[in-house]
Scaffold this active site. Structure first.
Site, PDB file in Angstrom:
ATOM      1  N   GLY A  50      56.089  36.269  38.021  1.00 55.43           N
ATOM      2  CA  GLY A  50      57.207  35.758  37.315  1.00 55.43           C
ATOM      3  C   GLY A  50      58.265  36.965  37.076  1.00 55.43           C
ATOM      4  O   GLY A  50      58.662  37.355  36.034  1.00 55.43           O
ATOM      5  N   LYS A 106      49.369  29.307  24.570  1.00 51.49           N
ATOM      6  CA  LYS A 106      48.991  30.724  24.703  1.00 51.49           C
ATOM      7  C   LYS A 106      47.525  31.193  24.569  1.00 51.49           C
ATOM      8  O   LYS A 106      46.814  31.963  25.049  1.00 51.49           O
ATOM      9  CB  LYS A 106      49.845  31.511  23.725  1.00 51.49           C
ATOM     10  CG  LYS A 106      51.461  31.664  24.236  1.00 51.49           C
ATOM     11  CD  LYS A 106      51.788  31.657  25.551  1.00 51.49           C
ATOM     12  CE  LYS A 106      51.746  33.374  26.132  1.00 51.49           C
ATOM     13  NZ  LYS A 106      52.247  33.649  27.450  1.00 51.49           N
TER      14      LYS A 106
END
Length: 345
Positions: A10, A162
């Site tokens: 990313g 998460k």
């Protein structure tokens, strides 16, 4: 001498770009992934803004967390991998699994490819969201020993994603890691200089404040940390022998309300004073509004909650020394002004 290769997933992200910057400055070769090569120019632009123009040791390649394609090639020859990429918090979704599944599957995909390529250690960018959620009566600072309770009422899908992604990573290392090491970094609200006008969701608050979009703010307390310090903690977690098998809360240890942030901005940037709020919105109003506007659900889930954190572990174990929350917040604002993202009235 051949440089050690570090894979950063990313690469166009706010945290990832700072990690790449520091890796290149420290003499590593970096291979970074993006979903589309159209992001390659953005990465180069951000690195140039950050002061690195020699990109000889940078390779940008495509890989998507939702597909197995190319991950084995991405990891080939790498000593370390830093897995930063994750689905961005989508404030409006029909099914929370649309956010949770890609995060969990993506972590497993990256770890599998890293293990099979013989990567020594993976550093996972987790989040404070994997630590604090679902503990409504908390009164003592959160630490790395804490985990979000995803079964608790009102926990937002982003915090669940998460938490479950990080737990999946630790389970993978234990059962299928074959000796590969893992460390996790859990940042609180990440501020600091933005390197392009394509900035992170964590900086939207500063943009909204400086542009006068918030006439009053919800009562939300948060820890803050500078993105440059989040990046340096990733590098410490990558190389320090004692970091293997550990998670680190990336925080200054300070807690500020959104009104505190507005006050800091007013004092530092008086030209913007008329745009900055001086009032808070009652918690009940925020929660009621979230029923009408689903994009407010994440904020509504944390209004009025305790947000104290401790950075003692990273400081003592790794010698990490973060900038102050004020420095981080004002650096965000200054960079947005310098880049012309916001302009004074």
């Amino acid at each position: 001498m051949t440089k050690r290769v570090v894979v950063v997933t990313g690469g166009s992200g706010f945290i990832a770009s700072q990690i790449i910057l520091q890796l290149l400055q420290q003499g590593y070769a970096v291979r970074t992934t993006v979903r589309s090569l159209q992001k390659a120019d953005l990465i180069r632009q951000m690195l140039a803004t950050g002061g690195v123009t020699d990109l000889t040791d940078l390779e940008v390649t495509t890989a998507d967390l939702t597909s197995d394609a190319n991950w084995s090639t991405v990891m080939r020859g790498a000593t370390y991998a830093i897995h930063v990429a994750s689905p961005t918090p989508n404030r409006v979704f029909k099914d929370e699994n649309d956010m949770i599944r890609p995060a969990v599957a993506g972590v497993r995909r990256v770890l599998t490819a890293a293990r099979d390529a013989g990567v020594k250690r993976v550093v996972l960018t987790s989040a404070y969201g994997a630590i604090f959620a679902g503990h409504p009566h908390r009164t003592t600072p959160y630490t790395e020993r804490d985990w979000s309770d995803v079964t608790a009422k009102g926990v937002h899908a982003y915090q669940k994603s998460k938490t479950l992604a990080e737990q999946a990573a630790w389970a993978f290392i234990k059962r299928e890691g074959h000796g590969m090491e893992l460390a996790a970094v859990n940042p609180v609200g990440v501020m600091g200089p933005v390197l392009a006008d394509d900035y992170s969701h964590s900086n939207v608050q500063i943009y909204q404040l400086l542009t006068g979009q918030l006439k009053a703010v919800p009562h939300v307390d948060s820890g803050y940390v500078d993105v440059r310090d989040v990046a340096s903690l990733h590098l410490l977690a990558m190389t320090a022998p004692e970091a293997a098998g550990e998670r680190f809360l990336a925080t200054t240890g300070e807690t500020l309300s959104m009104l505190d942030v507005a006050t800091l901005l007013r004092q530092a940037f008086p030209a913007f004073a008329t745009r900055l709020p001086t009032r808070t919105i009652p918690n009940a109003v925020v929660k009621a509004a979230a029923w009408i506007k689903p994009e407010l659900k994440m904020i509504a889930s944390i209004v009025g909650t305790y947000a104290g954190t401790s950075n003692a572990k990273a400081v003592k174990l790794l010698g990490w020394q973060p900038r102050s929350a004020q420095t981080a917040i004002l650096a965000t604002a200054q960079s947005m002004i310098d880049l012309g993202i916001v302009t004074a009235p």
